[in-house]
Motif scaffolding. Structure first.
Motif, PDB file in Angstrom:
ATOM      1  N   VAL A  64      -9.122   2.706   7.435  1.00  0.00           N
ATOM      2  CA  VAL A  64      -9.900   2.359   8.613  1.00  0.00           C
ATOM      3  C   VAL A  64      -9.618   0.914   8.980  1.00  0.00           C
ATOM      4  N   THR A  65      -9.743   0.600  10.259  1.00  0.00           N
ATOM      5  CA  THR A  65      -9.450  -0.757  10.723  1.00  0.00           C
ATOM      6  C   THR A  65     -10.329  -1.767  10.004  1.00  0.00           C
ATOM      7  N   GLY A  66      -9.701  -2.848   9.560  1.00  0.00           N
ATOM      8  CA  GLY A  66     -10.427  -3.877   8.832  1.00  0.00           C
ATOM      9  C   GLY A  66     -10.199  -3.818   7.348  1.00  0.00           C
ATOM     10  N   SER A  67      -9.489  -2.790   6.883  1.00  0.00           N
ATOM     11  CA  SER A  67      -9.189  -2.671   5.466  1.00  0.00           C
ATOM     12  C   SER A  67      -7.767  -2.171   5.307  1.00  0.00           C
ATOM     13  N   ARG A  68      -7.190  -2.418   4.159  1.00  0.00           N
ATOM     14  CA  ARG A  68      -5.844  -1.949   3.853  1.00  0.00           C
ATOM     15  C   ARG A  68      -5.845  -0.971   2.685  1.00  0.00           C
ATOM     16  N   ILE A  69      -7.017  -0.480   2.311  1.00  0.00           N
ATOM     17  CA  ILE A  69      -7.138   0.462   1.205  1.00  0.00           C
ATOM     18  C   ILE A  69      -7.631   1.799   1.745  1.00  0.00           C
ATOM     19  N   ALA A  70      -6.932   2.858   1.411  1.00  0.00           N
ATOM     20  CA  ALA A  70      -7.391   4.193   1.784  1.00  0.00           C
ATOM     21  C   ALA A  70      -8.640   4.529   0.981  1.00  0.00           C
TER      22      ALA A  70
END
Length: 966
Positions: A64-70
């Motif tokens: 999700v936008t704002g994070s780089r972790i699924a």
């Protein structure tokens, strides 16, 4: 702010399905150097929006936008407002930015309508976004989680017009700092445009619109085609758009012709109880009219009409130079309102994209996009506010006036005039943007862990051609208006021609209207020009995984590196370099910087499915940044999500964000003014110095500390309801600001060395020779507010089993509690509740009521702002007023009403063999509400008597179109 679950299409087949699609967004933070996996991770890529796509991702981790972790989106600590394609299509906006800017979290964005007077600044005609009214430079715009080359002006802002409008699947708005995740410029947040990269088939759209006044006609056409190949391992995509807006060439609305203005009260004294400022109508200038007016000597008030006929000016009942109330106020007002209400624009967008999955370990995507955006804007007639000095022996001066001047012994006089015998000057800006991206991503197993990796490289170029059209050459103008009779021939010539017969000067008559030939105009007019090139190169690589689990779930990690180079170069015409045009005078800026960043993110589930702890999750990120111009800086973010029960979610975040100085602030070419008076505190006398506005590399990044608290409610006892309330506190320090020359000199005298670096003095006498007006890291700003987002969806089959479709009611609101700007020197001001162009309303509202079925969609939208004031420091009074001060100015009316507009939209769908066709229409400002009058006085020209950033200036607008897909 809105929980990300609300991106689901407004038509849901069941409320339970809506609940399982509860996607949240996360921006994360915390110093995690924990993993020395110096590889890299993947930006916030698209998550599907349509109902069919939703089914494919249920039960899977998503980014999700704002994070780089699924992760499961419900664990996101930071709120995201999401605008889905269905809502965008239903509104059928003229351009995507118009729709996004209606959302309350955005305020003060740059649009073609509020930048249409930016002839000299080169800012006319583009759309750049402004979150929280903290400034367009503090909002980071992404495309599919990736940066894009700037395309607006020297600041390097992304013009939303360059994004493929019809390919956008949704828009994610991250309201809160995100620098640790995405890098610099995300002080206010991130706006991420997610495109539909997997579209298959062919679709097209044709749309047109017009206002109820028969102007501002718009035309749009688009074509998108996508195809899978090689057993769906590969995909090709093509998108092309054309859009045109005819514009509105003048303020041809009754609301713009009232002469609404703030003036200084000529009767005010410190002790008589009257207000110092007056808000009034029927206000006009005392020192300028179309045919010209003499503003001093015993000839004061002599004006010149058609053909040069002299008359006496009526100054009205209240005179407060340069303003007056009543009298011949319309003489000046009628010319002031000839500036364009909306500029004419034309744009083309083309995008080509392909991707191929060689294996699960390697997926490649490549894209190329091109955008050409042309803006043509008419500003106004050139003007001289009583500051022309004319000689009484001028050959064009009517005989009666010349004789009167001779009898009175008048040899020169001051003169004011609109040059209505010349065409209006304006701007022509052509922005061409090229962007190429090559991306790689895949998965692999190592150390018993499944890893996801990605990398991309981008090269972008924006070529900006700026022209100020129909501007006068100042040197030629001053020669041409100094007209005399040739003693040998009796012909009227320029005085300079008597001593230089071959100079080609053509005399110009300033006394009256309709008194000049095309040849006289042609001699004066020219075109200022500047051509600039912005270049951006980005390389990024990243890796992420869930290497182990706690008892509450898998722990996510991500890390990566990014390197970016920004360059700006340009040229301008020779006359601009010497400041020789009435307007324009563009100067080229040349410079570059590079930045290298290392980042990491951690997501840790701490509790799950316990009594009073249905969920507890920690998320943190850190970014180490090194700028070639300002050195190293660290940003971070930390957040917690806590659910005591499944119906309630509480989120808390704390972040440290930055905005690095842009290319304009670093390298702006010196624009200089000679003979600027300045008091020299070192010697105690007045000096005449050179003042130059320029950039400087002696700058460091702005710092913002942000704290946010929020609660999300999804009560199981009321299926389909989601509501969230979030409070935020943003504190900016080391803010960049440019001071007046006197402030810089006084700060130097106070012993501040950084200011002394901008003051050049004579080593012997101490006289001030030059003051460089450069930006300083000296301002601070504190903004606090509350965001509200609530949505309720009810399938009509819950009421009557045979009824199709669903109804969705959604409210998005933003309450700006405080927005205090401290310039570092001078007065502090609270801009919250200030409904002028300098501030933001206390409340902004956006309400939609939508019915959606397979065959029909209908939407009613209400958008509004609360009432406000001109300035929170003003004291409103009409009598018995206290003494007016700089900190608390008295005024007779400090109130600015709010506004509320209703919009309607409808779409009907029907199918033919192998295709789907949609016919749609939309009406904006249904009841044709005029904008609220807002004055910019007393120190500004009343070019548009409202605030175009807040109030609808066009009136009711109709748009209709058709979409077809195969």
């Amino acid at each position: 702010m809105m929980d990300i679950s609300l991106i689901s299409a407004s038509y849901q087949k069941s409320s339970a399905r809506a609940s399982t699609r509860s996607w949240h967004r996360s921006t994360s933070a915390l110093a995690l150097a924990l993993v020395a996996l110096a590889i890299t991770l993947q930006p916030g890529v698209a998550l599907a929006q349509t109902a069919d796509a939703d089914q494919k991702v249920q039960g899977e981790d998503i980014i999700v936008t704002g994070s780089r972790i699924a992760r499961d989106g419900s664990q996101a600590p930071t709120p995201v407002t999401v605008v889905g394609r269905d809502l965008i299509q239903a509104a059928a906006p003229e351009n995507l930015a118009d729709f996004v800017n209606q959302l309350p979290q955005l305020a003060g964005s740059s649009t073609p309508r509020n930048t249409n007077l930016g002839v000299t600044s080169g800012q006319s005609g583009f759309n750049s976004l402004n979150l929280r009214d903290l400034g367009v430079a503090r909002t980071l715009v992404l495309i599919d989680g990736r940066r894009s080359v700037g395309s607006s002006d020297q600041r390097g802002l992304v013009d939303i017009n360059t994004i493929p409008q019809k390919l956008v699947q949704r828009v994610d708005i991250v309201t809160g700092g995100a620098s640790a995740v995405y890098g610099s410029d995300a002080v206010a947040g991130v706006v991420n445009f997610i495109t539909d990269t997997k579209f298959t088939g062919v679709k097209s759209e044709v749309q047109g619109g017009i206002t109820r006044y028969g102007d501002d006609a718009t035309y749009q056409a688009s074509l998108t085609a996508g195809i899978d190949f090689s057993d769906r391992r590969g995909h090709l995509l093509f998108d092309a758009e054309y859009a045109r807006n005819e514009g509105v060439s003048a303020v041809n609305r009754d609301w713009g012709k009232t002469g609404y203005q703030i003036i200084n009260n000529p009767a005010y004294t410190a002790t008589n109880g009257q207000p110092q400022r007056l808000v009034a109508t029927s206000v006009g200038f005392t020192n300028i009219v179309p045919g010209g007016i003499i503003t001093n000597t015993k000839l004061k008030g002599t004006t010149f009409g058609p053909g040069g006929v002299p008359t006496q000016f009526n100054y009205g009942s209240v005179v407060s130079d340069p303003w007056m109330i009543g009298g011949d106020w319309q003489a000046s007002n009628s010319v002031v309102t000839t500036n364009a209400l909306d500029p004419a624009t034309k744009r083309y967008n083309i995008m080509l994209r392909g991707d191929y999955e060689f294996s699960s370990s390697l997926h490649v995507d490549a894209s190329f996009s091109y955008s050409d955006s042309l803006t043509v804007n008419l500003c106004c007639h050139e003007y001289f506010l009583g500051n022309l000095t004319m000689k009484a022996d001028n050959a064009f001066l009517p005989t009666a006036v010349a004789q009167q001047a001779a009898a009175l012994g008048i040899s020169t006089f001051s003169f004011g005039k609109f040059l209505t015998d010349l065409p209006r000057f304006g701007a022509r800006l052509d922005r061409q943007v090229y962007r190429g991206v090559l991306g790689l991503n895949g998965k692999f197993d190592a150390l018993g862990i499944g890893w996801t990796w990605s990398a991309y490289g981008q090269h972008g170029e924006a070529i900006i051609d700026e022209r100020a059209t129909n501007v006068t050459n100042t040197a030629r103008f001053l020669q041409a208006i100094d007209a005399v009779r040739n003693p040998s021939t009796g012909a009227i010539v320029c005085r300079s021609t008597l001593t230089d017969p071959t100079n080609g000067c053509v005399p110009f008559n300033v006394f009256g209207t309709g008194v000049n030939s095309p040849q006289a105009a042609a001699y004066l007019l020219g075109e200022a020009s500047r051509r600039q090139k912005l270049t951006q190169d980005v390389v990024e690589a990243q890796i992420s995984a869930h290497p182990f689990s706690t008892w509450a779930g898998p722990v996510g990690i991500a890390t990566g590196v990014e390197h970016r180079v920004e360059k700006l170069s340009g040229t301008s015409d020779d006359i601009s370099k010497t400041g020789g045009w009435f307007a324009g005078n563009f100067l080229p800026t040349n410079g570059s910087y590079n930045v290298t960043e290392e980042f990491a993110e951690l997501d840790v589930p701490l509790a799950k499915d316990l009594p009073l702890a249905s969920l507890l999750n920690f998320n943190g990120a850190v970014r180490f940044t090194n700028y070639s111009t300002s050195g190293a800086v660290t940003t971070w973010k930390a957040g917690l999500v806590y659910s005591p029960i499944k119906d309630i979610r509480i989120r808390v975040t704390r972040s440290r964000d930055i905005r690095a100085p842009n290319l304009q602030e670093l390298y702006q070419a010196a624009a200089c003014l000679n003979n600027a008076p300045v008091f020299n505190p070192f010697t105690g006398i007045n000096d005449t110095a050179r003042e130059c506005s320029t950039g400087t590399t002696n700058l460091k990044p702005e710092i913002a500390n942000t704290t946010a608290y929020g609660i999300v409610l999804q009560p199981r006892m009321i299926p389909g309801l989601t509501a969230s309330v979030d409070y935020y506190d943003i504190n900016i320090t080391d803010g960049l600001i440019t001071y007046a020359r006197d402030v810089i000199v006084n700060n130097c005298f106070a012993g501040l060395q950084s200011y002394c670096d901008a003051v050049i003095r004579n080593a012997t006498t101490g006289a001030i020779l030059q003051v460089n007006r450069v930006p300083f890291n000296a301002a601070s700003q504190v903004e606090r507010g509350i965001d509200i987002d609530a949505s309720y969806t009810r399938p009509l089959s819950d009421i009557v089993a045979s009824w199709p479709g669903a109804v969705t009611l959604r409210y998005v609101g933003a309450h700006y509690i405080k927005n205090v700007l401290n310039p570092g020197v001078g007065l502090t001001s609270d801009l919250a509740g200030n409904n002028t162009s300098a501030g933001v309303p206390s409340w902004r509202h956006y309400i939609t009521l939508a019915y959606n079925s397979p065959a029909f969609t209908g939407t009613i939208t209400g958008r509004g702002i609360s009432a406000g004031v001109y300035d929170n420091s003003f004291i409103q009074c009409t009598s018995g007023c206290p003494t007016s001060t700089a900190a608390n100015t008295t005024i007779n009316n400090n109130q600015i009403p709010g506004a509320f507009y209703l919009d309607l939209a409808a779409t009907y769908r029907f199918r033919t063999k192998g295709s789907k066709i949609e016919v749609f229409g939309a009406i904006s400002n249904l009841f044709n509400r005029d904008p609220v009058p807002v004055s910019r006085g007393p120190g500004f020209l009343p070019l548009v008597a409202t605030n175009p950033s807040l109030y609808d200036m066009l009136g009711t607008t109709f748009r209709f179109g058709i979409r077809a897909s195969l």
